[in-house]
Every structure is written in structure tokens, then in C-alpha cells.
Design a protein around this motif. Structure first.
Motif, PDB file in Angstrom:
ATOM      1  N   LYS A   1      55.815  33.797  32.998  1.00 25.78           N
ATOM      2  CA  LYS A   1      55.330  32.613  33.718  1.00 25.78           C
ATOM      3  C   LYS A   1      55.024  32.958  35.174  1.00 25.78           C
ATOM      4  CE  LYS A   1      57.456  29.250  30.630  1.00 25.78           C
ATOM      5  NZ  LYS A   1      58.368  28.094  30.479  1.00 25.78           N
ATOM      6  N   GLU A   2      55.826  33.821  35.782  1.00 30.83           N
ATOM      7  CA  GLU A   2      55.555  34.254  37.154  1.00 30.83           C
ATOM      8  C   GLU A   2      54.290  35.120  37.207  1.00 30.83           C
ATOM      9  OE1 GLU A   2      56.791  33.684  40.171  1.00 30.83           O
ATOM     10  OE2 GLU A   2      58.183  32.179  39.404  1.00 30.83           O
ATOM     11  N   ILE A   3      54.083  35.916  36.172  1.00 33.56           N
ATOM     12  CA  ILE A   3      52.878  36.740  36.126  1.00 33.56           C
ATOM     13  C   ILE A   3      51.638  35.850  36.025  1.00 33.56           C
ATOM     14  CG2 ILE A   3      51.632  38.506  34.817  1.00 33.56           C
ATOM     15  CD1 ILE A   3      54.348  39.636  33.969  1.00 33.56           C
ATOM     16  N   ARG A   4      51.728  34.821  35.177  1.00 34.23           N
ATOM     17  CA  ARG A   4      50.600  33.890  35.063  1.00 34.23           C
ATOM     18  C   ARG A   4      50.364  33.169  36.390  1.00 34.23           C
ATOM     19  NH1 ARG A   4      46.173  33.134  32.449  1.00 34.23           N
ATOM     20  NH2 ARG A   4      47.233  33.750  30.540  1.00 34.23           N
ATOM     21  N   LYS A   5      51.421  32.801  37.052  1.00 30.78           N
ATOM     22  CA  LYS A   5      51.303  32.142  38.360  1.00 30.78           C
ATOM     23  C   LYS A   5      50.624  33.060  39.367  1.00 30.78           C
ATOM     24  CE  LYS A   5      54.224  30.064  41.970  1.00 30.78           C
ATOM     25  NZ  LYS A   5      55.636  29.766  42.365  1.00 30.78           N
ATOM     26  N   TYR A   6      50.964  34.324  39.338  1.00 34.89           N
ATOM     27  CA  TYR A   6      50.353  35.301  40.238  1.00 34.89           C
ATOM     28  C   TYR A   6      48.861  35.422  39.949  1.00 34.89           C
ATOM     29  CZ  TYR A   6      49.956  39.683  42.906  1.00 34.89           C
ATOM     30  OH  TYR A   6      49.600  40.637  43.820  1.00 34.89           O
ATOM     31  N   PHE A   7      48.534  35.495  38.672  1.00 37.61           N
ATOM     32  CA  PHE A   7      47.117  35.577  38.295  1.00 37.61           C
ATOM     33  C   PHE A   7      46.351  34.362  38.814  1.00 37.61           C
ATOM     34  CE2 PHE A   7      43.705  34.291  35.455  1.00 37.61           C
ATOM     35  CZ  PHE A   7      42.914  35.425  35.427  1.00 37.61           C
ATOM     36  N   ASN A   8      46.883  33.187  38.601  1.00 38.84           N
ATOM     37  CA  ASN A   8      46.197  31.967  39.022  1.00 38.84           C
ATOM     38  C   ASN A   8      46.073  31.873  40.541  1.00 38.84           C
ATOM     39  OD1 ASN A   8      45.828  31.050  36.391  1.00 38.84           O
ATOM     40  ND2 ASN A   8      47.798  29.987  36.345  1.00 38.84           N
ATOM     41  N   THR A   9      46.979  32.519  41.252  1.00 37.08           N
ATOM     42  CA  THR A   9      46.969  32.458  42.720  1.00 37.08           C
ATOM     43  C   THR A   9      45.968  33.431  43.330  1.00 37.08           C
ATOM     44  OG1 THR A   9      49.298  31.789  42.754  1.00 37.08           O
ATOM     45  CG2 THR A   9      48.385  32.701  44.800  1.00 37.08           C
ATOM     46  N   TYR A  10      45.956  34.659  42.833  1.00 36.16           N
ATOM     47  CA  TYR A  10      45.192  35.712  43.507  1.00 36.16           C
ATOM     48  C   TYR A  10      43.915  36.131  42.790  1.00 36.16           C
ATOM     49  CZ  TYR A  10      49.259  36.199  46.508  1.00 36.16           C
ATOM     50  OH  TYR A  10      50.263  35.958  47.409  1.00 36.16           O
ATOM     51  N   TYR A  11      43.838  35.942  41.489  1.00 39.33           N
ATOM     52  CA  TYR A  11      42.641  36.345  40.751  1.00 39.33           C
ATOM     53  C   TYR A  11      41.611  35.218  40.781  1.00 39.33           C
ATOM     54  CZ  TYR A  11      44.661  40.693  38.928  1.00 39.33           C
ATOM     55  OH  TYR A  11      45.186  41.963  38.800  1.00 39.33           O
ATOM     56  N   VAL A  12      41.152  34.957  41.990  1.00 43.20           N
ATOM     57  CA  VAL A  12      40.178  33.896  42.229  1.00 43.20           C
ATOM     58  C   VAL A  12      38.959  34.531  42.897  1.00 43.20           C
ATOM     59  CG1 VAL A  12      41.899  32.077  42.337  1.00 43.20           C
ATOM     60  CG2 VAL A  12      41.301  33.321  44.423  1.00 43.20           C
ATOM     61  N   PRO A  13      37.768  33.925  42.760  1.00 41.06           N
ATOM     62  CA  PRO A  13      36.541  34.612  43.173  1.00 41.06           C
ATOM     63  C   PRO A  13      36.490  34.974  44.650  1.00 41.06           C
ATOM     64  CG  PRO A  13      36.122  32.292  42.697  1.00 41.06           C
ATOM     65  CD  PRO A  13      37.498  32.590  42.176  1.00 41.06           C
ATOM     66  N   ASN A  14      37.045  34.116  45.504  1.00 38.56           N
ATOM     67  CA  ASN A  14      37.018  34.421  46.926  1.00 38.56           C
ATOM     68  C   ASN A  14      38.019  35.497  47.322  1.00 38.56           C
ATOM     69  OD1 ASN A  14      38.533  32.087  46.039  1.00 38.56           O
ATOM     70  ND2 ASN A  14      39.242  31.824  48.137  1.00 38.56           N
ATOM     71  N   ASN A  15      38.672  36.109  46.323  1.00 39.95           N
ATOM     72  CA  ASN A  15      39.597  37.217  46.575  1.00 39.95           C
ATOM     73  C   ASN A  15      39.234  38.447  45.745  1.00 39.95           C
ATOM     74  OD1 ASN A  15      41.972  37.966  48.100  1.00 39.95           O
ATOM     75  ND2 ASN A  15      43.137  37.948  46.204  1.00 39.95           N
ATOM     76  N   ILE A  16      38.042  38.416  45.145  1.00 42.74           N
ATOM     77  CA  ILE A  16      37.618  39.476  44.229  1.00 42.74           C
ATOM     78  C   ILE A  16      36.290  40.052  44.697  1.00 42.74           C
ATOM     79  CG2 ILE A  16      36.841  39.971  41.859  1.00 42.74           C
ATOM     80  CD1 ILE A  16      38.757  37.828  40.871  1.00 42.74           C
ATOM     81  N   GLY A  17      36.149  41.356  44.532  1.00 40.33           N
ATOM     82  CA  GLY A  17      34.890  42.030  44.801  1.00 40.33           C
ATOM     83  C   GLY A  17      34.421  42.778  43.564  1.00 40.33           C
ATOM     84  N   ILE A  18      33.153  42.635  43.229  1.00 42.83           N
ATOM     85  CA  ILE A  18      32.557  43.399  42.142  1.00 42.83           C
ATOM     86  C   ILE A  18      31.613  44.413  42.774  1.00 42.83           C
ATOM     87  CG2 ILE A  18      31.045  43.301  40.126  1.00 42.83           C
ATOM     88  CD1 ILE A  18      32.156  40.553  39.507  1.00 42.83           C
TER      89      ILE A  18
END
Length: 978
Positions: free
Chosen positions: A265-282
Motif C-alpha cells: 500500500k505504501e508502494i502504491r502511494k509512492y507511485f501515485n505521488t511521484y509517477y505523475v507527468p509533471n515529474n516525468i521526462g521521456i
């Protein structure tokens, strides 16, 4: 997947043209629009990179280069171990592993049936984490293991890896560091649509299935880290440098306690917090149209919704006012590391820090290079900048010569820091550094993967790309006074020093093996999503094969054959003198090659030669293998004549130096002692012993007595005579072969007749007729196991079958070995198996298999691999994936530059005058699994193996090892030959 320690030795990433060095350029951000999108770019950026920010905040960086029909891709998240919750360290790294497990659309046979079981596992782990009673924890874990087995019946293991393999991807992996988690693929350009479909789905709703076996892989990685003294030194260094920042407070792999108590559940929370488009570069670099590609990326990822990202806050570090001393213990050789703290990567001071690192160590003319390494005052010494977002560091590393204390090493390195602060370095050094920087820029810009890596690193660290592009020009304006002032400002007694001492590490707490029931991997299953990706249209790519007659120009320089490939991209040249003579002809040759770097002539000292090569932005090396010696010289074509003359002056006129020889002997003795403390070297020695017997290429070295008896004149005579042996000249550079041959002839004189090569010692692989176990004791948590079986003689017609077998059986994450050993049975972090092709036509094949596992899982791991080596599992789906991967990879593989020349010699050694890749491509499509079965049954099934095992005899039982074959414990003397 790997956790990346990101040790940056090179201080500049980017490209700029040397030929325009004297022209004042502007590197400014500009804006442009094309293909319906607005982007930013930096003027005079030869990578022609475009920086887009999409409506949802997603950063897209595109750097087109058409040299090869492939694309290096990175999907980078600005989150790593620094942003792990303090109560769940290692979480970002867990998540990296789990991002390969699929979603509700792929990786599942029946999501409706799988989901309730995964939800139950989530809840069980929460109970497990909150329970302190060990008996109750064991009961809960049994339920986790049972439920995981039930859930795995609905899972398709490695379906992500299969999809990537089917489209011809290479280098499928990911890494986690302090402030980045990066997912990497090298794909055919024609597969871009397929790739984007998979990645868009991958980041939509990742499902954390097959968790407890993957967690065991992380346990293995942690235990490997506990066996890695270098990692422990770095962790100790950063803990002392950054007591207030998570650089030092947390490690990427996390604590053992947190590893034992994960929370999905903490891992999912981390994903939802940081794996967002304004924090990702392709980031893409390779062969594509940027106007088309940006539209495709936007369409694929527009569903992502931006969120506010929590700011990372920390208390500023207090100044270090006196040396902070730490100690680390372990079995590897003693060394020290000294670290100074500096401002973060985006500051001007960080740029100066990079320059300081080069002044201290640049491989040729730095203060450490000339005063410590060249004069053999230490075994090795180095300095480099390590730049991160919040802080940077200057790291000094030193290894003692025999009889030298670590405090003496410290004094020597700090003595060079004192010289830096006083300005006691060559006035021309900064100019030389800039010139060498420009050369390295040219070399990097030729490679699409290097471009992508540089852009990714700038994105995750927040460095302004315009500053990186302008770095060479900026550094050329730095004065010596600025460097001296900077050094005096930051470098005093404000450092951390870590002493790496030999001895038992009594603080190691290993991660124990949990009871895991092997889970289903459902190799034959495929999700509808996989089939939909396979059906996405892709452009046909026509493979290109190397034609050694057309692609290589042949000419003569006197009696010497010259083979050349023209460099039409820039002014870099690389020239090689290739001699068919090596250590099998003379054990003195590799020693002489190393001796040369410490020699001078009547006119120049060794230090002066190093400085002159560095001023020319040139370099040379002499590498000796068993049967080939190669002199490699590289530089700028405008300095070609000066560079070759300088090398010839040194090799032909070097004079004996008794002091240098004495230092070299001490260096070699210490290096040899250190090799005996290196588990990888020990395993390599065992494998050679298994292949060739007691006398083998690995221990074909000078004995201690022979080393002591060696004279300076012997070595110098060998160096002077090197050019009198027949050799071939290989050239990659701006000149044509004819032009090169004419220019080279007066520079590199060849005798009218060549000397005969000394007769080589011959090593022949042994025929194994029984199972044997070769064991070496080493103090570590892990056990390293390598299976070795010599096979039949080389047969070119078998190449397609062998390529397909390796791709099917054990050469990647979608293969049978990886799926079985790691995914199903959780017995190793690293495992593979290869049928190895000999380098020469008169050689024999060797089958090798490897498992790196915990010592308490050795028996299970051996049994699992033995089963695979005895009975080849049949999976039509994995077989088809292997065929498709070979076909797609070969279609887009291009042999370019000087690799054409090396490919030619590799073929020639096997008796071939053609590119055998063409045969593989044309044959593999028509092959059936019956072909693999026939090959396996003939060459591998029920064959005797030699088990090469490096482990602690405190952790493995000799009686267990004797079950696998005739047992022999080898001494280090037997392994190394001294």
C-alpha cells in the motif's frame, strides 16, 4: 534492474565542435514551433535537442540522429531513494522492480479472478508489518506464500519482457539512484508505435503481482550489496557527509528491517505521488522525425494527470570543521576515500568543481596522475566530482602500494590538494583539459545512446542544458587564480575520510531466506494486450550486412597492410597497430606494455610525455591478450602527425629506468595480492581451471621468482623490438586509406623484413568425463556458482542454432533460465546461461551457466539449474519471442566506424570472409523447436559439468558440494599461479 551508484568520472556531457573552438558562440534558449507543437532548444547545440512540455506537464526531450535505425529511450522519474519514506526505505527501488510486472491488461490470465487474491496479499502484508510476534509473523507469511501461489496461477510472468523482446528491444532494464528512477530500452525505430503503446499502458495502472518472489530478488540484491565493500564505503561516506539529507540518511536498497517489512500500500502511494507527468521526462535519441514523434508521445501519455509534487525539505548540513573519520571492514584490499562537500549540481560552483576534478585526475596530466600514479608513489589514485541536486562532492580515492599505510596514502593525496591550493600546476593544464573535453564531446555525439543518457541526466538533476552545451567555452575562460581561490575556499580539513580495512565485518546482518513455494510462470499464456501490440503495424526495415570487400579500404604503407574506414562525421581519428603476438608468446610482453607508461627518453621524462599527449588531446595504450597485442592511438586529425611522432619517439627511444622497474615490481606484486582478494577474479580463475586444467591462460603469468629476476633492459628491448614484428594497421578517421598510408609511411617506419614471432605456448581445453566441483573459500554472504562444460569444435553452420538457443534458453529476462530460477523459484538476483562460441576456428565451444545466490539457497539453486541443463523445457511462445527478437535486432543492427574493422578480424579468425549475421537472419525464421531440442540433446544433455563455486566455507557444507561431483578445494596459489 539495478540500483545505480552513479559514479561520475567524466565531468562533462554534451557536444561541441573542436574545429570551431576559436569562434565565440552563444548558447541561448530559443523557442520554435513545428508539427503543431512548441518546443525550446539551445542555439549552437549540435545534438539539436528539442525540449517539449506537454499540457499535462510531461517533459519530452527529442534528439534525432539517423546514423542507426534505432532509438535509445529513457522514461525518467524525478524520484529515488531520497524521497523514500523514512519508515519504508528502499521503496523506490521496490517499485522499480514491480513496474515490470504488468497491469490489469497484461501480465494476467484473468484479472477478475486475480485481483481479489492480490488485494488479500496487500492486506496480509499490512498484518505482517504490524505484527511483532515472530510465531504469528511466520503464520502470516505462510498465508502470504499460499495466497501468492494461488494468485500466480492467473499471472503471466515476464510478459513485459516478452513484448519488448518481440519488437527487437535491447538493454531492457531500469535503475534507481538518489533522485531518479529510470526505465531504459533501446528499440528499433520501426517499433516506436509498439513501444509507446506498451509504455503508456505500463504507467497507467501497474499491478504489483508475483511480489514475494520479486521481493526475494531484492533481498538477493541487498545481500550482494552487503558483500560489496565499495558500496559499503560509499554508503559510509555519504552517511557522514550528509547527516541531515537523505543522501546520507537512507540508502537506495534500504535497511534490512524495512526489506523484511514491505508495504504494498505504501508502494502504491509512492507511485501515485511521484509517477505523475509533471515529474516525468521521456527522452528519445535516435532515428526518428521529431515532428511526428512528439505527436505520438502526446497521444500516448495525454491521459496522465498532473499533481502537486511534495517538495523535499531538509535541514542544511552544518559545516565540517575537522576531519570526520569512519572505518569499513571487509575481505577486499585496503583503500581510503576522502570526500569534501560542495553546493548542488545546478550551481556555478559545481561547474568549477568538475574542472577541479580534472585538474587532479584526467588520466594523463592531472596532479594525481603525474605526481602519484606516474611516479608510482601509490598503486592508484583518483579524484572526481559527484554532482547531485542538493549537494555535490569531490571524492578522492587511493590504494596503497605494498608496505604503505593508509595514513601515508591520505598524506600523499592531501599533499596534492595543497599543491592545488598553492597553484602548483601547469599553467597550460586548463587549456589542455578544455581541448580534451572538446574531443570527448565529438566522440559522445556520435553515439545515440550517449546523447540520450546525457539529456536524461540533465533532466533528473535539474541542470540547465544550455550550461552543459556551453561548458567547454565557459571553462576556457576560467583562470588559474579562480581555481586557486575556489580550492582555498572549499578544501581544508573539512572532509570525511573512510578507511576501508581488511577484516571481518561484524555489523553485517544478512537478509535470511524466506520459505517460498515456486510459483507458476505460465510461459505459454499471452494476454489480449500482447496480441494487440504485436498487431500494431511497423515499417519494414531492410537489414544491412557488412561487406568486408566494399566497406574496408585496403592500402599499403611500405610493407604494412592498412585497412581503413573513413570517418565522415568529425575530425576524430583512431589508429591501431595489430600484432599477432601476446602473452602466450611471451609472459614478459604485458609487463613491458605496462612498464612503458613509466619511461622516458634522453629528451623527455615520462611526465613530459604524458603532458604532451594531453596537450594534443591524444592518447595511446598497449593492450596484450593471449595472442594479440594492439597499440591504440587516438586524437584529432589535425594533430595526427604530431601524435604519431610522439608515440614513435617514446616506443623507439625509451630507456631503462631501474627506479621505475622497482616501483613496477612492487605495483605488480600488490596488484597480484589484491586479485586474490577479489571474488570475481577468483571465479574467473576457477572457470579457466575448469576449461583448461591446472595450467591455463589465467595463471599463465610470471612466477614470483621470475618477476624478481626481471631486468629493465629485457623489457625495454621488447618494447624497442615490437615494431619489428609483422603487424596490420587499422585506421578510422577523416582521411581515405590511400591518404592515410602516404602520411603514415614516414611516421611509422617498418623494417624490410619482419622478425619471426616467438613460438606460443598452447593451451587446449580439456575433455571432461565426470562431474567435478572446484571450490574456493571467500568470506561473503553470497555464493557464486558457475557451471562449465567444454563441447565440440567450432562449426560456422551451427551459428544460427546457437544464437537462437541462447536467446531462448538463458540470455535475457524473457528466457527460460531467468523465468525459472528468478521469477518462479526466487533463487537468485542474477542468473544466465550461454553456449559460448570460440574466438577462433580451431577452438571449441563451452557451455557456461551462472547463479549468484544466498549461501543458504545454494543447494536449491544448483538443483534448479541442473534440471534445466538436463531437460530442456519446451515453450512455443518463448521460442517464437526468441526468433522475433533475433530477427528484429539484426534488421536494425548496424556495424559502423572502427567496429567494421574489428568485425572483419573476428570473422577472419573464424575462417570467414563474410558477415555471418546474414546467415543467422536467413536461417532463424525457418528453424523449429525440434532444431533446438536436437542441438540440446547432442551438445548438452547429460554431459558432465564442472561446478565452479566461490563461497564462504562457514556458510556452505563440503558434504553438500561433494554430491555434485568429485570435490577439490583449490588454493589461491593453484588458481592464480603465484
Amino acid at each position: 534492474m539495478v540500483s545505480n551508484f552513479k559514479i561520475l568520472v567524466a565531468f562533462i556531457i554534451g557536444t561541441v565542435s573542436v574545429s570551431q573552438a576559436q569562434v565565440s558562440k552563444k548558447y541561448e534558449w530559443k523557442q520554435a514551433s513545428s508539427g503543431g507543437y512548441t518546443y525550446k532548444y539551445v542555439t549552437n547545440d549540435p545534438t539539436q535537442s528539442r525540449f517539449y512540455t506537454l499540457k499535462n506537464g510531461l517533459t519530452v526531450i527529442l534528439s534525432p540522429t539517423p546514423k542507426q535505425p534505432r532509438i535509445q529511450t529513457f522514461i525518467a522519474v524525478k524520484a529515488g531513494s531520497k524521497t523514500d519514506p523514512a519508515t519504508h526505505t528502499g521503496l523506490a527501488h521496490y517499485l522499480e522492480h514491480l513496474m515490470f510486472k504488468g497491469t490489469d491488461k497484461y501480465g494476467s490470465l484473468d484479472w477478475a479472478k486475480e485481483k481479489p487474491l492480490l488485494d488479500k496479499i496487500d492486506d496480509l502484508y499490512e498484518q505482517y508489518n504490524s505484527t511483532k510476534d515472530e510465531a504469528k509473523r511466520k503464520e502470516i507469511y505462510k498465508e502470504i506464500d499460499k495466497t501468492s501461489g494461488e494468485a500466480a496461477k492467473f499471472a503471466i510472468a515476464n510478459e513485459y519482457d516478452k513484448m519488448m523482446a518481440m519488437m527487437g528491444a535491447q538493454g531492457t532494464n531500469a535503475f534507481t539512484s538518489f533522485e531518479q528512477t529510470v526505465y531504459t530500452e533501446d528499440i528499433p525505430s520501426s517499433a516506436a508505435d509498439k513501444f509507446l503503446a506498451v509504455q503508456a499502458e505500463r504507467f497507467r495502472n501497474p499491478v504489483f503481482r508475483i511480489f514475494h518472489t520479486e521481493l526475494e530478488a531484492v533481498y538477493e540484491e541487498k545481500n550482494r550489496g552487503l558483500d560489496n565493500d565499495s558500496r559499503k564505503v560509499f554508503e559510509a561516506m555519504f552517511a557522514a557527509l550528509f547527516p541531515n539529507n537523505n543522501y546520507g540518511k537512507q540508502t537506495t536498497l534500504g535497511t534490512v528491517e524495512h526489506l523484511k517489512n514491505p508495504s504494498l500500500k505504501e508502494i502504491r502511494k509512492y507511485f501515485n505521488t511521484y509517477y505523475v507527468p509533471n515529474n516525468i521526462g521521456i527522452i528519445f535519441s535516435g532515428d526518428f522525425n521529431p515532428d511526428q514523434m512528439i505527436g505520438k508521445i502526446d497521444k500516448s501519455f495525454s491521459y496522465l494527470q498532473p499533481k502537486t509534487i511534495p517538495a523535499y525539505t531538509f535541514s542544511p548540513e552544518k559545516p565540517i570543521t575537522a576531519p570526520v573519520v569512519k572505518e569499513v571492514f571487509g575481505p577486499t584490499p585496503e583503500s581510503i576515500m576522502i570526500g569534501f562537500r560542495f553546493p548542488g549540481a545546478t550551481t556555478e560552483d559545481a561547474q568549477l568543481l568538475n574542472l577541479v576534478g580534472e585538474i587532479l585526475t584526467n588520466g594523463k596530466a592531472g596532479l594525481f596522475d603525474l605526481n602519484l600514479t606516474k611516479k608510482q608513489k601509490m598503486l592508484s589514485a583518483g579524484a572526481f566530482a559527484y554532482t547531485l541536486k542538493d549537494y555535490s562532492t569531490l571524492i578522492l580515492q587511493g590504494n596503497p602500494i605494498k608496505g604503505q599505510s593508509l595514513d601515508q596514502v591520505r598524506a600523499l593525496m592531501l599533499g596534492e590538494i595543497s599543491k592545488l591550493k598553492k597553484g602548483e600546476f601547469d599553467n597550460e593544464l586548463i587549456t589542455s583539459i578544455v581541448n580534451n573535453l572538446k574531443k570527448s564531446m565529438l566522440e559522445e555525439n556520435q553515439n545515440y545512446s550517449s546523447r540520450a543518457n546525457n539529456l536524461m541526466d540533465a533532466f533528473t538533476t535539474g541542470i540547465d542544458w544550455s550550461n552543459r552545451v556551453a561548458m567547454a567555452d565557459k571553462l576556457s575562460k576560467i583562470t588559474k587564480k579562480q581555481i586557486v581561490d575556489f580550492a582555498n575556499k572549499y578544501l581544508s580539513d573539512n572532509y570525511v575520510i573512510v578507511y576501508k580495512r581488511q577484516g571481518e565485518d561484524k555489523n553485517i546482518v544478512k537478509v535470511d531466506k524466506p520459505p517460498i513455494t515456486p510459483v507458476e510462470v505460465n510461459r505459454e499464456a499471452q494476454s489480449p494486450f500482447l496480441n494487440s501490440v504485436a498487431n500494431i503495424p511497423s515499417n519494414n526495415v531492410i537489414p544491412q550486412w557488412t561487406d568486408y570487400n566494399k566497406d574496408i579500404e585496403r592500402s599499403k604503407s611500405g610493407p604494412l597492410d592498412v585497412l581503413s574506414v573513413q570517418n565522415k562525421e568529425n575530425s576524430i581519428f583512431r589508429i591501431y597497430y595489430r600484432y599477432n603476438i601476446g602473452s602466450w608468446n611471451s609472459k614478459l610482453l604485458p609487463v613491458a606494455a605496462e612498464y612503458l607508461q613509466f619511461l622516458g627518453t634522453d629528451k623527455r621524462s615520462a611526465e613530459q610525455f604524458s603532458k604532451e599527449f594531453y596537450k594534443l588531446a591524444a592518447s595511446f595504450s598497449i593492450k596484450t591478450s593471449n595472442d594479440v597485442t594492439t597499440v591504440s592511438i587516438s586524437g584529432l586529425q589535425e594533430n595526427f602527425a604530431s601524435t604519431i611522432k610522439l608515440y614513435e619517439e617514446l616506443i623507439n627511444n625509451c630507456k631503462p629506468d631501474e627506479a621505475a622497474l622497482k616501483g613496477l615490481k612492487e605495483r605488480l606484486k600488490k596488484t597480484r595480492e589484491n586479485a586474490k582478494l577479489n571474488k570475481a577474479a577468483i571465479l574467473q580463475g576457477l572457470v579457466n581451471y575448469a576449461q583448461y586444467g591446472a595450467k591455463n591462460p589465467f595463471n599463465n603469468v610470471l612466477s614470483d621468482a621470475e618477476l624478481d629476476a626481471l631486468t629493465a633492459q629485457q623489457l625495454v628491448d621488447m618494447l624497442h623490438n615490437l615494431g619489428s614484428y609483422e603487424h596490420t594497421v587499422l585506421y578510422y578517421g577523416p582521411k581515405t586509406g590511400q591518404q592515410l598510408a602516404a602520411e603514415l609511411k614516414p611516421l611509422h617506419a617498418a623494417p624490410a623484413s619482419f622478425k619471426a614471432f616467438p613460438s606460443p605456448q598452447v593451451f587446449t581445453k580439456i575433455k571432461q568425463d565426470k562431474n567435478e566441483v572446484l571450490f574456493a573459500d571467500y568470506d561473503m554472504v553470497q555464493a557464486e556458482i558457475e557451471w562449465v562444460a567444454n563441447s565440440t569444435g567450432y562449426n560456422a553452420s551451427a551459428t544460427p542454432t546457437i544464437e537462437l538457443f541462447n536467446n531462448y534458453f538463458g540470455g535475457g529476462m524473457s528466457t527460460i533460465v531467468f523465468q525459472t530460477i528468478r521469477e518462479s523459484k526466487a533463487l537468485a538476483y542474477s542468473t544466465y546461461a550461454f553456449y559460448n562460441t570460440p574466438p577462433k576456428k580451431d577452438g571449441t565451444y563451452t557451455m557456461t551457466a551462472y547463479v549468484g545466490t544466498q549461501a543458504d539457497k545454494l543447494n536449491d539453486a544448483v538443483s534448479a539449474m541442473n534440471e534445466l541443463l538436463t531437460n530442456l523445457p519446451e515453450s512455443e511462445k518463448v521460442f517464437l519471442v526468441g526468433k522475433e527478437n533475433i530477427r528484429k535486432s539484426l534488421e536494425t543492427e548496424r556495424v559502423t566506424d572502427d567496429d567494421i574493422l574489428f568485425s572483419y578480424f573476428s570473422a577472419q579468425q573464424k575462417g570467414l570472409d563474410y558477415d555471418i549475421r546474414k546467415n543467422v537472419y536467413e536461417s532463424v525464421n525457418n528453424m523449429t523447436f525440434a532444431d533446438l531440442r536436437s542441438f540440446f540433446d547432442k551438445e548438452l544433455k547429460n554431459k558432465p559439468y564442472t561446478y565452479c563455486i566461490v563461497a564462504s566455507e562457514k556458510r556452505v557444507k563440503e558434504d553438500d558440494l561433494k554430491k555434485y561431483g568429485e570435490f577439490k578445494k583449490l588454493s589461491l596459489q593453484e588458481i592464480f599461479g603465484y
